[in-house]
Design a protein around this motif. Structure first.
Motif, PDB file in Angstrom:
ATOM      1  N   GLN A 117      38.680  61.195  72.014  1.00 51.95           N
ATOM      2  CA  GLN A 117      37.884  61.851  70.953  1.00 51.95           C
ATOM      3  C   GLN A 117      38.373  61.352  69.596  1.00 51.95           C
ATOM      4  O   GLN A 117      38.770  61.996  68.749  1.00 51.95           O
ATOM      5  CB  GLN A 117      37.804  63.354  71.055  1.00 51.95           C
ATOM      6  CG  GLN A 117      37.209  63.948  72.119  1.00 51.95           C
ATOM      7  CD  GLN A 117      37.102  65.663  72.112  1.00 51.95           C
ATOM      8  OE1 GLN A 117      37.548  65.961  71.477  1.00 51.95           O
ATOM      9  NE2 GLN A 117      36.648  65.986  73.083  1.00 51.95           N
ATOM     10  N   ILE A 118      38.691  59.850  69.571  1.00 43.60           N
ATOM     11  CA  ILE A 118      39.462  59.542  68.519  1.00 43.60           C
ATOM     12  C   ILE A 118      38.422  58.382  68.004  1.00 43.60           C
ATOM     13  O   ILE A 118      37.869  57.377  68.401  1.00 43.60           O
ATOM     14  CB  ILE A 118      40.737  58.608  68.632  1.00 43.60           C
ATOM     15  CG1 ILE A 118      41.714  59.762  69.205  1.00 43.60           C
ATOM     16  CG2 ILE A 118      41.232  57.539  67.705  1.00 43.60           C
ATOM     17  CD1 ILE A 118      42.957  59.022  69.397  1.00 43.60           C
ATOM     18  N   PRO A 119      37.893  58.593  66.619  1.00 46.93           N
ATOM     19  CA  PRO A 119      36.683  57.755  65.825  1.00 46.93           C
ATOM     20  C   PRO A 119      37.229  56.301  65.747  1.00 46.93           C
ATOM     21  O   PRO A 119      36.109  55.619  65.106  1.00 46.93           O
ATOM     22  CB  PRO A 119      36.277  58.537  64.833  1.00 46.93           C
ATOM     23  CG  PRO A 119      37.794  59.215  64.314  1.00 46.93           C
ATOM     24  CD  PRO A 119      38.425  59.633  65.605  1.00 46.93           C
ATOM     25  N   VAL A 120      38.434  56.031  65.814  1.00 46.62           N
ATOM     26  CA  VAL A 120      38.771  54.502  65.480  1.00 46.62           C
ATOM     27  C   VAL A 120      39.315  53.979  66.740  1.00 46.62           C
ATOM     28  O   VAL A 120      39.606  54.623  67.689  1.00 46.62           O
ATOM     29  CB  VAL A 120      39.698  54.528  63.924  1.00 46.62           C
ATOM     30  CG1 VAL A 120      38.979  55.017  62.829  1.00 46.62           C
ATOM     31  CG2 VAL A 120      40.930  55.457  64.467  1.00 46.62           C
ATOM     32  N   GLY A 121      39.546  52.690  66.413  1.00 43.79           N
ATOM     33  CA  GLY A 121      40.080  51.875  67.731  1.00 43.79           C
ATOM     34  C   GLY A 121      41.760  51.777  67.682  1.00 43.79           C
ATOM     35  O   GLY A 121      42.194  51.099  68.521  1.00 43.79           O
ATOM     36  N   VAL A 122      42.129  52.497  66.964  1.00 42.67           N
ATOM     37  CA  VAL A 122      43.726  52.601  66.842  1.00 42.67           C
ATOM     38  C   VAL A 122      44.301  53.916  66.987  1.00 42.67           C
ATOM     39  O   VAL A 122      43.830  54.906  66.265  1.00 42.67           O
ATOM     40  CB  VAL A 122      44.584  51.924  65.594  1.00 42.67           C
ATOM     41  CG1 VAL A 122      45.838  51.947  65.654  1.00 42.67           C
ATOM     42  CG2 VAL A 122      44.110  50.497  65.694  1.00 42.67           C
ATOM     43  N   ALA A 123      45.116  54.321  67.936  1.00 43.94           N
ATOM     44  CA  ALA A 123      45.891  55.476  68.000  1.00 43.94           C
ATOM     45  C   ALA A 123      47.427  55.465  68.499  1.00 43.94           C
ATOM     46  O   ALA A 123      47.681  54.372  69.208  1.00 43.94           O
ATOM     47  CB  ALA A 123      45.100  56.286  68.560  1.00 43.94           C
ATOM     48  N   PHE A 124      48.136  56.345  68.150  1.00 40.16           N
ATOM     49  CA  PHE A 124      49.515  56.316  68.570  1.00 40.16           C
ATOM     50  C   PHE A 124      49.801  57.704  69.379  1.00 40.16           C
ATOM     51  O   PHE A 124      49.300  58.961  68.592  1.00 40.16           O
ATOM     52  CB  PHE A 124      50.506  56.051  67.772  1.00 40.16           C
ATOM     53  CG  PHE A 124      50.639  56.556  66.455  1.00 40.16           C
ATOM     54  CD1 PHE A 124      51.900  57.698  66.222  1.00 40.16           C
ATOM     55  CD2 PHE A 124      49.967  56.387  65.300  1.00 40.16           C
ATOM     56  CE1 PHE A 124      52.003  58.256  65.207  1.00 40.16           C
ATOM     57  CE2 PHE A 124      50.165  57.382  63.917  1.00 40.16           C
ATOM     58  CZ  PHE A 124      51.216  58.079  63.898  1.00 40.16           C
ATOM     59  N   PHE A 125      50.422  57.819  70.339  1.00 43.78           N
ATOM     60  CA  PHE A 125      50.910  59.135  70.942  1.00 43.78           C
ATOM     61  C   PHE A 125      52.521  59.299  71.206  1.00 43.78           C
ATOM     62  O   PHE A 125      53.039  58.329  71.496  1.00 43.78           O
ATOM     63  CB  PHE A 125      50.292  59.040  72.299  1.00 43.78           C
ATOM     64  CG  PHE A 125      48.879  58.551  72.250  1.00 43.78           C
ATOM     65  CD1 PHE A 125      47.767  59.482  72.443  1.00 43.78           C
ATOM     66  CD2 PHE A 125      48.481  57.302  72.265  1.00 43.78           C
ATOM     67  CE1 PHE A 125      46.486  59.034  72.377  1.00 43.78           C
ATOM     68  CE2 PHE A 125      47.129  56.914  72.410  1.00 43.78           C
ATOM     69  CZ  PHE A 125      46.249  57.795  72.221  1.00 43.78           C
ATOM     70  N   PHE A 126      53.084  60.363  71.027  1.00 44.15           N
ATOM     71  CA  PHE A 126      54.248  60.670  71.061  1.00 44.15           C
ATOM     72  C   PHE A 126      54.383  62.064  71.489  1.00 44.15           C
ATOM     73  O   PHE A 126      53.716  63.048  71.388  1.00 44.15           O
ATOM     74  CB  PHE A 126      54.986  60.399  69.680  1.00 44.15           C
ATOM     75  CG  PHE A 126      55.209  61.648  68.710  1.00 44.15           C
ATOM     76  CD1 PHE A 126      55.798  62.871  68.691  1.00 44.15           C
ATOM     77  CD2 PHE A 126      53.875  61.642  68.008  1.00 44.15           C
ATOM     78  CE1 PHE A 126      55.733  63.788  67.883  1.00 44.15           C
ATOM     79  CE2 PHE A 126      53.743  62.531  66.970  1.00 44.15           C
ATOM     80  CZ  PHE A 126      54.768  63.716  66.880  1.00 44.15           C
ATOM     81  N   ARG A 127      55.602  62.472  72.330  1.00 41.47           N
ATOM     82  CA  ARG A 127      56.002  63.695  73.028  1.00 41.47           C
ATOM     83  C   ARG A 127      56.787  64.426  71.944  1.00 41.47           C
ATOM     84  O   ARG A 127      57.656  64.121  71.702  1.00 41.47           O
ATOM     85  CB  ARG A 127      56.562  63.630  74.120  1.00 41.47           C
ATOM     86  CG  ARG A 127      56.838  64.755  74.710  1.00 41.47           C
ATOM     87  CD  ARG A 127      57.118  64.817  76.397  1.00 41.47           C
ATOM     88  NE  ARG A 127      56.070  64.454  77.137  1.00 41.47           N
ATOM     89  CZ  ARG A 127      54.867  65.122  77.409  1.00 41.47           C
ATOM     90  NH1 ARG A 127      54.987  66.259  76.948  1.00 41.47           N
ATOM     91  NH2 ARG A 127      53.887  64.431  78.131  1.00 41.47           N
ATOM     92  N   ASN A 128      56.163  65.615  71.583  1.00 41.65           N
ATOM     93  CA  ASN A 128      56.880  66.542  70.499  1.00 41.65           C
ATOM     94  C   ASN A 128      57.897  67.409  71.314  1.00 41.65           C
ATOM     95  O   ASN A 128      57.261  68.136  72.197  1.00 41.65           O
ATOM     96  CB  ASN A 128      55.934  67.424  69.666  1.00 41.65           C
ATOM     97  CG  ASN A 128      56.658  68.241  68.557  1.00 41.65           C
ATOM     98  OD1 ASN A 128      57.715  68.884  68.998  1.00 41.65           O
ATOM     99  ND2 ASN A 128      56.108  68.269  67.637  1.00 41.65           N
ATOM    100  N   ALA A 129      59.235  67.088  71.259  1.00 40.58           N
ATOM    101  CA  ALA A 129      60.024  67.854  72.067  1.00 40.58           C
ATOM    102  C   ALA A 129      59.853  69.369  71.998  1.00 40.58           C
ATOM    103  O   ALA A 129      60.312  70.104  72.845  1.00 40.58           O
ATOM    104  CB  ALA A 129      61.413  67.275  72.130  1.00 40.58           C
ATOM    105  N   VAL A 130      59.976  69.808  70.588  1.00 36.90           N
ATOM    106  CA  VAL A 130      59.979  71.168  70.454  1.00 36.90           C
ATOM    107  C   VAL A 130      58.771  72.032  71.036  1.00 36.90           C
ATOM    108  O   VAL A 130      58.691  73.118  71.583  1.00 36.90           O
ATOM    109  CB  VAL A 130      60.039  71.363  68.997  1.00 36.90           C
ATOM    110  CG1 VAL A 130      60.058  72.904  68.387  1.00 36.90           C
ATOM    111  CG2 VAL A 130      61.313  70.915  68.182  1.00 36.90           C
TER     112      VAL A 130
END
Length: 223
Positions: free
Chosen positions: A103-116
Motif C-alpha cells: 500500500q505504498i503509492p510510489v516505487g521506492v520504500a525502505f524497511f527497518f525493524r524498530n527494536a523498541v
C-alpha cells in the motif's frame, strides 16, 4: 557654541561605508560539524552517525565515538552505530501483487525493524518527508521474507531499500542514514504529482551510487 555640522560633514566616509558593507558581501564560512557526544570537530572523512533509539533520531559522531558504540550494550543500548555495509540481492523477485500489498503509492520504500516497538516499519519518500506505512507480520513475510537480506537486517541501524521500476524490483541492504538522506533530497527536489524530471534524475543517480557500493550476497554467506 560651535556651528552644527554641515551635510557634507555628516556624510560617512566612503572607506568606512565600504568596510561596513563588506561583511554582507563575504559569504559565511561553512559551519564546522561536531560530534554530538564529545564535541570534537568532525572531518568529512571521519563523519559517522549514531541512532538515538530513545529519540528515534540520528546523531553525528566522530570515529572514536562511533567505534565505542559498535560494542553491544554500550550506553545501555541507547546509541547504536550505523554500519557502512551495502549488500544486494540480485535474485530477489517481487511481482505487482506483492508490491500492492505494501500500500505504498510510489516505487521506492525502505524497511527497518524498530527494536523498541519490536516491529517492522515501512517508510517512503514524499513531498512532506518520510511517510510511514505500517506492515503486519504476514505482509512482511510475503513481500520481503523471500530476500536473503532480510535475515541479516540489523534493527534500527540498517534498512532494506527497495525500488520498483519498469516491471522489476531492486533490493538492497543499506545503512539507515542514507535512506533519510534520500528522503531529504526528494523533499527538496520534488515537483508536481510525479516528482518532476530533476527529482527522477537525482533518484537515478542515488540508486546508481548504491548499486556501485553494494556487493552481492551469495547463498550461504552469513554477512
Amino acid at each position: 557654541m560651535s556651528a552644527p555640522p554641515t551635510r557634507a560633514e555628516r556624510r560617512p566616509a566612503p572607506v568606512a561605508r565600504a568596510r561596513g558593507l563588506r561583511r554582507f558581501a563575504t559569504p559565511p564560512e561553512p559551519r564546522q560539524e561536531r560530534c554530538e557526544l564529545c564535541g570534537v570537530p568532525v572531518t568529512e572523512g571521519g563523519h559517522r552517525h549514531l541512532v538515538d533509539t530513545e529519540k528515534r533520531a540520528l546523531a553525528c559522531a566522530c570515529t572514536p565515538c562511533a567505534l565505542l558504540f559498535e560494542r553491544p550494550g554500550a550506553a545501555h543500548g541507547r546509541f547504536r552505530t550505523v554500519p557502512d555495509r551495502y549488500l544486494s540481492d540480485a535474485d530477489h523477485r517481487l511481482d505487482e501483487g506483492a508490491w500492492e500489498l505494501l500500500q505504498i503509492p510510489v516505487g521506492v520504500a525502505f524497511f527497518f525493524r524498530n527494536a523498541v516497538l519490536d516491529r517492522l516499519v515501512a517508510l517512503y519518500p514524499s513531498p512532506a518527508g518520510a511517510t510511514e506505512s505500517e506492515l503486519d507480520p504476514e505482509t512482511w513475510q510475503t513481500v520481503l521474507g523471500a530476500s536473503r537480506l532480510a535475515a541479516l537486517l540489523e534493527p534500527d541501524v540498517e534498512a532494506l531499500l527497495m525500488r520498483r521500476t519498469e516491471g522489476r524490483a531492486e533490493c538492497y541492504l543499506v545503512p539507515i542514514d542514507i535512506c533519510y538522506e534520500l528522503v531529504g533530497r526528494m523533499r527538496l527536489l520534488w515537483q508536481g504529482f510525479d516528482g518532476g524530471a530533476e527529482a527522477r534524475a537525482d533518484l537515478q543517480a542515488f540508486f546508481a551510487h548504491v548499486e556501485g557500493r553494494a556487493r552481492t550476497r551469495e547463498k550461504g554467506q552469513s554477512r
